[in-house]
Design a protein around this motif. Structure first.
Motif, PDB file in Angstrom:
ATOM      1  N   ILE A   6      18.463  10.290  -8.884  1.00 65.00           N
ATOM      2  CA  ILE A   6      19.515   9.946  -7.928  1.00 65.00           C
ATOM      3  C   ILE A   6      18.925   9.807  -6.529  1.00 65.00           C
ATOM      4  O   ILE A   6      19.208   8.852  -5.798  1.00 65.00           O
ATOM      5  CB  ILE A   6      20.620  11.026  -7.947  1.00 65.00           C
ATOM      6  N   LEU A   7      18.062  10.768  -6.174  1.00 66.38           N
ATOM      7  CA  LEU A   7      17.452  10.727  -4.840  1.00 66.38           C
ATOM      8  C   LEU A   7      16.611   9.462  -4.672  1.00 66.38           C
ATOM      9  O   LEU A   7      16.620   8.833  -3.618  1.00 66.38           O
ATOM     10  CB  LEU A   7      16.573  11.952  -4.625  1.00 66.38           C
ATOM     11  N   LEU A   8      15.888   9.084  -5.726  1.00 65.76           N
ATOM     12  CA  LEU A   8      15.086   7.868  -5.622  1.00 65.76           C
ATOM     13  C   LEU A   8      15.970   6.665  -5.347  1.00 65.76           C
ATOM     14  O   LEU A   8      15.654   5.834  -4.488  1.00 65.76           O
ATOM     15  CB  LEU A   8      14.318   7.633  -6.928  1.00 65.76           C
ATOM     16  N   GLY A   9      17.088   6.584  -6.079  1.00 59.07           N
ATOM     17  CA  GLY A   9      17.989   5.450  -5.870  1.00 59.07           C
ATOM     18  C   GLY A   9      18.476   5.406  -4.433  1.00 59.07           C
ATOM     19  O   GLY A   9      18.442   4.359  -3.781  1.00 59.07           O
ATOM     20  N   LEU A  10      18.907   6.559  -3.924  1.00 56.42           N
ATOM     21  CA  LEU A  10      19.412   6.604  -2.545  1.00 56.42           C
ATOM     22  C   LEU A  10      18.293   6.303  -1.557  1.00 56.42           C
ATOM     23  O   LEU A  10      18.489   5.609  -0.561  1.00 56.42           O
ATOM     24  CB  LEU A  10      20.017   7.978  -2.254  1.00 56.42           C
ATOM     25  N   VAL A  29      15.908  -1.682 -11.155  1.00 54.47           N
ATOM     26  CA  VAL A  29      16.051  -3.047 -10.621  1.00 54.47           C
ATOM     27  C   VAL A  29      15.968  -3.007  -9.105  1.00 54.47           C
ATOM     28  O   VAL A  29      15.243  -3.787  -8.484  1.00 54.47           O
ATOM     29  CB  VAL A  29      17.393  -3.662 -11.075  1.00 54.47           C
ATOM     30  N   ALA A  30      16.694  -2.045  -8.515  1.00 53.08           N
ATOM     31  CA  ALA A  30      16.685  -1.942  -7.055  1.00 53.08           C
ATOM     32  C   ALA A  30      15.269  -1.684  -6.558  1.00 53.08           C
ATOM     33  O   ALA A  30      14.811  -2.283  -5.583  1.00 53.08           O
ATOM     34  CB  ALA A  30      17.618  -0.825  -6.605  1.00 53.08           C
ATOM     35  N   GLY A  31      14.552  -0.803  -7.253  1.00 56.62           N
ATOM     36  CA  GLY A  31      13.205  -0.465  -6.824  1.00 56.62           C
ATOM     37  C   GLY A  31      12.283  -1.662  -6.882  1.00 56.62           C
ATOM     38  O   GLY A  31      11.505  -1.919  -5.954  1.00 56.62           O
ATOM     39  N   ALA A  41       4.889  -2.363  -2.881  1.00 58.11           N
ATOM     40  CA  ALA A  41       3.960  -1.832  -3.890  1.00 58.11           C
ATOM     41  C   ALA A  41       4.170  -0.341  -4.115  1.00 58.11           C
ATOM     42  O   ALA A  41       4.173   0.129  -5.245  1.00 58.11           O
ATOM     43  CB  ALA A  41       2.538  -2.109  -3.459  1.00 58.11           C
ATOM     44  N   TRP A  42       4.394   0.416  -3.015  1.00 55.53           N
ATOM     45  CA  TRP A  42       4.539   1.867  -3.155  1.00 55.53           C
ATOM     46  C   TRP A  42       5.762   2.211  -3.991  1.00 55.53           C
ATOM     47  O   TRP A  42       5.722   3.084  -4.855  1.00 55.53           O
ATOM     48  CB  TRP A  42       4.656   2.529  -1.788  1.00 55.53           C
ATOM     49  N   ILE A  43       6.848   1.508  -3.687  1.00 57.49           N
ATOM     50  CA  ILE A  43       8.080   1.822  -4.406  1.00 57.49           C
ATOM     51  C   ILE A  43       7.934   1.423  -5.863  1.00 57.49           C
ATOM     52  O   ILE A  43       8.416   2.117  -6.761  1.00 57.49           O
ATOM     53  CB  ILE A  43       9.275   1.134  -3.726  1.00 57.49           C
ATOM     54  N   ILE A  44       7.230   0.325  -6.113  1.00 57.68           N
ATOM     55  CA  ILE A  44       7.055  -0.094  -7.514  1.00 57.68           C
ATOM     56  C   ILE A  44       6.216   0.927  -8.262  1.00 57.68           C
ATOM     57  O   ILE A  44       6.517   1.283  -9.408  1.00 57.68           O
ATOM     58  CB  ILE A  44       6.446  -1.503  -7.561  1.00 57.68           C
TER      59      ILE A  44
END
Lengths: 164, 581, 506, 103
Positions: free
Chosen positions: C317-321, C414-416, C422-425
């Motif tokens: 959840i935290l990652l999504g936010l 998908v959002a990520g 690159a970092w988020i991926i």
């Protein structure tokens, strides 16, 4: 002059706090806590928050002390081995750094504004912030339930089960 | 109409799964009947689907922003694989009627089998990458449930979890590839990815291509993820047939074939595919040479044959790979089910304890030999034609050394196949095992598969035409059956390959018969550890558990340490924010 | 005060709480012990059913007229997409938990206090999500915490549950002190406590940004204790595993998410730092996922395992936010809220199913022992429904399709990837690999329950009742249906996601 | 001039907060832990009133401080009740000896 009064009160409070946490007997720590409460209450009075000062004095120095002493009388004041679980230098270092950094970050926050709003506790609490009071009623109810639930008489026949 | 047929072919097995589950284990006969009914219906519908093959989606349902349109495209590739999954799957179900007779948890068994078949048809028919992934994961879940079906046996549990974890790691590859494509294209449609691949940034395309290769290799048990398939042998034997021939492992080959036109231009991709196939084919063939467990030997041969298909894709032979996939599905299902009949009858999988069983079960012996000859590549069985086609293409489009190695692999295949047949059905009786003849349901499915082994190659022309006309982007070469037959028969390479196969057979006859029971000698440690990758797997698992163990020390359970966690987190966040400001 | 809008949704549970308590304390002469217990259960359940009426009304108002505002003199309650979304989650889970508790808690000493506190906690959580005043938010939060202490330490005859309650209380109190410090800093800077006015006041140039950052850090850590950010999480495995199962479901499915909402509301008042918060949230998210998974891998107690899995789900959840905040991708927030809902459903289901098994195997035989993993062996033979529900919950938590958990994780993925950063991926692939790792402890549990040889505990188990079965059926259906039709929740999650982006000025 | 009255109070707040947190880290007796939480609350009350004074809304500071006093007294009461029960069950209040849930 005012500064010196504040300094005396607060140095006293911090000193009492330190004595309270290093005290070997909890009863004496409780006395120190009452002293902190009184000194903080004095500071609040000097700040002009007279009503809260009174409240702090009666609740903090009075009620809480009584509660602590009562609890101690129930369980007994065990003489404790003072060696802490966490190495003291580590604890001191982490807390010290955090407190200093936080203080430093918040420090420039000191800027005085002329009083613009209500300064009276009663009118502010009961008129502006009455919702807080209502929730406090629920809060107190919950607390009473908690104490009742925890301290009511032992159930006959209930037994502790030990795992394994 | 096409939409209804497509929907049926996915929904029917799932409905069957539910029906069997709801029938409760108390009514075993009803469960058998329902499972057979639904799977045969699915098979029939899947054959009808050939008439409706098309390039355009048959179903399109919009699902919202993050999910795209759910489409199902019954093109030639999808229809072929659907038919394989449904028909072979239904035969495995029919076989199960005898094999699983008297099992206490039929509901769970048939539920997973039918769910598996439905997921596989969904996977190949889906025109939306998200749903390809969706079904991909379901197949992993079903294979997990089925491999560890006998879950009182710790080996089965371990084999199942291994298959699950490894194929899921592959799933991460598919996920990453899919989402990189989505981030660049804004669409999950496979057709869009194929059409606009050249417009994508080269870097992104390369990432997608290699992610998909990882996914395919993990699913199809290719090097370096080949370790899970042999351990998956703990499953009930019809399930092994299902996993090896009809569903699971085909998904990886399908993925590579499906996206071949998009990735062929990616530098190094084709060569990597070729190498993955080559290495898998060879090491699995070597492993099969010394395996003593009948099903394990068959599993190694699956990895090896899948290696041939992957190699074919690397050598630009998309159609050849799919043709071999068809042949392999038929003869490998036959081999597994026949092996299942043997195992069910004698109660062991150890080939060293078998021997001379042919006299006791002649029918099973005969069909097993048919399958084995097809696997070895003996004319005129289907395995011969498709393997020759692959080798032919390999000679044309891959380096000579690769071709030479694959040819050696063919010789090894002949060797280990013959060894299997010899150890199980011929030679002298090593232990007084009591075998009984196969039941009727077993015979029906074995008979159909044996017939299929003789005739499926005749469909070459039709399939080729179908795929070529419904997969415009793949630009497949059109050939009729006759053209291919003449091409294969007139090529000197074919006769050379046959010579190698004969050499393999001859070597076994001269040398192998005596030493077939002996240990593999210096090969043993390599095979035991899947050429080192087994120990790599174990190492990863061990390290994970060790790290977990180390980490668990931080959960001291002591209030003071807990508070220290809070205070130090405060300190860290303050420092980060302060430095960041 | 109209009862047919959001205030009714708050007032009904809060008022019914003492009523239920009093009903349970009626004189013994008129009514038997069993009758009282029955009365309490029915009263509590009816009270929450009644709360659905104002909920439906406020949903209608929200979609017709947009954000609603209520005030009690100067304190505002603002009902926006997030409030309504969370209120819906809490109400749904609360109703099912109360239904479930009917048999589960039957005959426990202090049953009436249990229901009174549960109702109070639900009412306070719903109030919290609408709070429009920073200090008022804290008051709701503290009241909620106090009402949950008794529930966590409800089995006061069990030493372990007292231990868990003590840790929970002290750590919550320490967190709440930090929050108050943050509030003091904000008050000094902005001169007001109303969230909307703070946002306005601190966007001016007269404020000190460093001080506000300090306040933000205090909010993050203070509320973070409730959210169970690693390393503030240490109370969670103890509390979740020792509380009665219905409360474990509430704690895991609602309380930690409510803590998160409180944290976000507080952080959102400090404008201009969204990027910092986003990065920090992602950092904590990654840590939570890894830590939760690794520790769950080696648990022997089922509820403790689920508690650690909550840690990793908070991480998703935290990652999504975090993605939504740092890259401005609204889909991340939608995915996160969708995952909040799904986690509520799946983890609630998991805890209730474990509770059902415990009820059958232990409580019915007069024992309060903790359920160990080995006890689950062969549970499906005697408890087909509970075993199936638990399997669905576990596989859903593991992110396998066609279950709900897959769809919300997918949205976050998908959002990520849409950020093309690159970092988020890399973080997303890390998250995906962790999902695979989590199967390493979910899947064997499922397998174990379908074994042929039942454990002696299962063999000695007693049957379940319909009040326990019904919530399991409802939630299992929810987990499956949302897996096939993720769009069903769009109208809720999209509103919440949009509100989230607006809150942070994106 | 750094030693204005307000700055001194700020130092006092930080000092009490630091000592309180340090106390939470080294205190092993549960009753004393509840007591140390009270020290932290004193710091908070002071901070809130100070903030109210600084921003010119002393009433706001006062009323929030009053609410905090009430709420945290309740926390202390519940905490003490818990501690009493812990003492009954475990026979001790020493943190390491009541830590059975770990890992």
């Amino acid at each position: 002059m005012e500064s010196i009064q504040y300094a005396v009160f607060l140095l006293g409070a911090v000193f009492c706090a330190y004595r309270a946490i290093v005290a070997k007997r909890i009863l004496s720590a409780t006395i120190y806590l009452a002293c902190i409460s009184a000194l903080v209450s004095g500071t609040l009075y000097l700040l002009g928050a007279a009503q809260v000062a009174v409240m702090e004095l009666s609740v903090g120095a009075g009620l809480v002390t009584i509660l602590l002493v009562y609890a101690l009388s129930v369980v007994g004041d065990d003489a404790m081995d003072p060696a802490s679980v966490i190495p003291k230098p580590l604890a001191f270092g982490v807390v010290g750094l955090a407190a200093v950094l936080l203080g430093w970050m918040a420090f420039p926050a000191v800027r005085t504004t002329a009083a613009v709003g209500e300064f009276d506790l009663a009118s502010s609490l009961w008129q502006d912030r009455v919702l807080d009071v209502w929730i406090q009623i629920v809060l107190i109810f919950s607390g009473v339930m908690g104490v009742l639930g925890l301290l009511s008489e032992k159930v006959p026949g209930a037994k502790e089960e030990v795992e394994q | 109409m096409a939409g209804i047929i497509v929907a049926l072919v996915i929904v029917l097995p799932w409905a069957g799964a539910l029906a069997v589950w709801l029938a409760r284990n108390k009514h075993a006969r009803l469960q058998h009947a329902l499972a057979v009914l639904f799977s045969v219906l699915t098979a029939i519908v899947s054959l009808v689907l050939f008439l409706f093959a098309d390039t355009e989606p048959a179903i399109r349902i919009p699902l919202g922003k993050a999910f795209g349109d759910l489409t199902f495209v019954p093109d030639g590739l999808a229809v072929l694989l659907t038919a394989i999954a449904a028909v072979i799957g239904s035969l495995a179900v029919i076989f199960s009627v005898d094999y699983m007779h008297g099992d206490a948890q039929l509901g769970r068994y048939y539920f997973l089998v039918l769910f598996f078949i439905g997921a596989m048809t969904g996977l190949v028919l889906s025109g939306n990458l998200l749903f390809t992934f969706f079904f991909w994961e379901i197949t992993a879940l079903c294979s997990y449930g089925l491999i560890s079906f006998y879950n009182d046996d710790p080996k089965a549990v371990a084999g199942g979890i291994k298959a699950l974890i490894i194929t899921q790691v592959g799933g991460v590859g598919l996920l990453a590839g899919t989402l990189i494509a989505f981030a660049n294209l804004g669409s999950f449609q496979i057709a869009d990815l194929l059409a606009k691949a050249s417009a994508l940034p080269a870097m992104a395309l390369a990432w997608i291509a290699f992610s998909f290769l990882v996914a395919a290799a993990a699913k199809s048990a290719q090097f370096p993820f080949h370790t899970w398939l042999p351990d998956a042998m703990e499953a009930p034997t019809p399930v092994s047939a299902l996993i090896h021939a009809a569903t699971m492992v085909n998904a990886g080959i399908y993925l590579l074939a499906r996206f071949y036109p998009a990735f062929e231009a990616v530098p190094g991709w084709r060569m990597s595919v070729l190498l993955v196939g080559l290495v898998s084919a060879l090491i699995a063939a070597v492993s099969a040479l010394i395996a003593t467990d009948l099903k394990r030997a068959l599993a190694y041969s699956t990895v090896s044959q899948l290696g041939y298909m992957v190699y074919a894709i690397g050598a630009e032979g998309v159609f050849a790979s799919q043709f071999h996939l068809l042949s392999h599905a038929v003869f490998k299902a036959l081999l597994f089910l026949a092996a299942g009949a043997v195992i069910h009858s004698v109660g062991t999988r150890d080939m060293r304890r078998m021997g001379a069983l042919g006299r006791q079960m002649p029918f099973v012996r005969n069909v097993f030999i048919v399958g084995a000859l097809a696997l070895a590549g003996i004319p005129i069985l289907n395995g011969f034609w498709s393997k020759e086609l692959i080798l032919e293409i390999g000679l044309e489009h891959s380096p000579l050394w690769a071709y030479a190695l694959m040819l050696t692999g063919a010789g090894l295949t002949a060797f280990y196949t013959l060894r299997m047949v010899w150890l199980v059905f011929f030679g002298e009786e090593r232990e007084p095992l009591h075998a009984h003849a196969a039941g009727l349901a077993m015979k029906v499915s074995l008979g159909i598969l044996a017939a299929g082994t003789f005739i499926t190659w005749l469909f070459f022309g039709g399939l080729n035409g179908l795929l070529a006309s419904t997969l415009p982007i793949h630009e497949l070469e059109r050939e009729t059956l006759l053209e291919v037959l003449t091409a294969i028969l007139s090529a000197p390479a074919t006769w050379f390959a046959l010579l190698i196969v004969a050499l393999g057979c001859g070597l076994f006859w001269l040398l192998g018969r005596k030493s077939a029971l002996a240990q593999g000698g210096w090969l043993d440690p390599f095979v035991e550890t899947s050429f080192g990758f087994e120990s790599l797997n174990r190492w990863i698992v061990q390290v994970t558990y060790q790290v977990a163990e180390r980490f668990s020390v931080t959960q001291t359970g002591e209030l003071n340490w807990n508070i220290l966690g809070i205070v130090s987190a405060l300190l860290v966040v303050l420092v980060v924010l302060w430095l960041g400001a | 005060m109209e009862l047919l809008n959001f205030t009714g949704l708050i007032i009904i549970p809060l008022v019914s709480s003492p009523v239920v308590y009093l009903a349970g304390r009626l004189g013994t002469r008129e009514i038997t012990l069993r009758g009282r217990s029955y009365l309490v259960r029915v009263a509590a359940f009816l009270a929450l059913l009644a709360a659905w009426v104002p909920f439906a009304a406020s949903v209608r108002t929200l979609f017709l007229d947009g954000t609603q505002e209520f005030n009690v003199s100067t304190i505002w309650l603002r009902v926006d997409g997030i409030s309504l979304f969370m209120a819906g989650c809490v109400l749904l889970l609360g109703t099912l938990v109360i239904l479930f508790s009917g048999s589960y808690m039957a005959g426990e000493v202090g049953e009436e206090k249990y229901y009174a506190m549960l109702l109070a906690m639900i009412g306070l959580m719903i109030g919290l999500v609408a709070a429009g005043d920073l200090f008022n938010l804290w008051v709701w939060f503290e009241a909620m915490a106090i009402s949950s202490y008794l529930l966590v330490a409800f089995y006061r005859e069990q030493s372990a549950s007292l231990e868990a309650g003590m840790k929970y209380l002290v750590q919550s109190a320490a967190g709440s002190v930090l929050v108050l410090m943050g509030i003091a800093i904000v008050l000094a800077q902005a001169g007001t406590l109303d969230m909307a006015q703070i946002t306005e006041a601190v966007s001016g140039s007269a404020v000190n940004r460093l001080a506000l950052l300090g306040a933000g850090a205090l909010f993050m850590i203070g509320f973070g204790v409730k959210v169970a950010l690693v390393p503030l999480h240490t109370w969670l495995p103890d509390a979740h595993s020792q509380a009665p199962s219905g409360i474990s479901a509430m704690l895991s499915g609602a309380v930690i998410e409510i803590g998160l909402i409180a944290m976000l509301r507080a952080l959102a008042t400090l404008t201009g730092f969204a990027l910092s918060w986003g990065i920090l949230l992602m950092g904590f998210g990654a840590l939570n996922i890894l830590y939760g998974n690794l520790l769950a891998l080696r648990q022997t107690f089922v509820k403790r395992l689920l508690a650690y899995s909550s840690l990793s789900h908070v991480g998703y959840i935290l990652l999504g936010l975090g993605i939504a905040l740092s890259a401005g991708i609204e889909l991340g927030a939608q995915g996160a809220f969708f995952h909040v809902f799904n986690h509520m459903l799946m983890k609630g289901l998991a805890f209730l199913a474990v509770g059902a098994l415990m009820y059958g195997m232990f409580l019915q035989n007069g024992s309060h022992r903790a359920l160990k993993i080995e006890h689950l062996a062969g549970a499906a033979q005697k408890y087909p429904l509970a075993a199936l529900a638990f399997s669905l919950a576990l596989l859903g938590l593991g992110g396998l399709p066609p279950l709900a958990g897959f769809m919300s994780k997918w949205q976050i993925f998908v959002a990520g990837f849409q950020t093309q950063n690159a970092w988020i991926i890399v973080l997303m692939i890390f998250m995906a690999l962790n999902s695979v790792l989590s199967l390493g402890y979910y899947a064997p549990l499922v397998n174990l329950m379908y074994r042929r040889e039942a454990s002696p505990k299962v063999a000695a188990g007693k049957p379940l009742t319909w009040t326990i079965a019904l919530p399991l059926i409802v939630m299992s259906l929810g987990v499956i249906v949302l897996g096939f039709f993720p769009g069903l929740m769009d109208w809720f999650t999209v509103a919440a996601g949009r509100q989230f982006m607006q809150m942070f000025g994106k | 001039m750094i030693f204005t009255p307000l700055n001194i109070i700020l130092f006092g707040v930080v000092g009490l907060l630091g000592v309180g947190l340090y106390g939470l880290l080294i205190t092993r007796n549960l009753i004393k832990v509840v007591m140390v939480l009270q020290i932290l609350i004193k710091a908070v009350i002071l901070a809130l009133v100070l903030a109210g004074k600084l921003s010119g809304h002393l009433g706001l500071g006062q009323s929030t401080a009053a609410t905090v006093i009430v709420a945290d007294t309740i926390v202390a009461v519940v905490g003490l009740a818990l501690a009493v029960q812990v003492r009954r069950r475990f026979g001790t209040l020493d943190v390491p000896r009541i830590s059975t849930l770990r890992g």
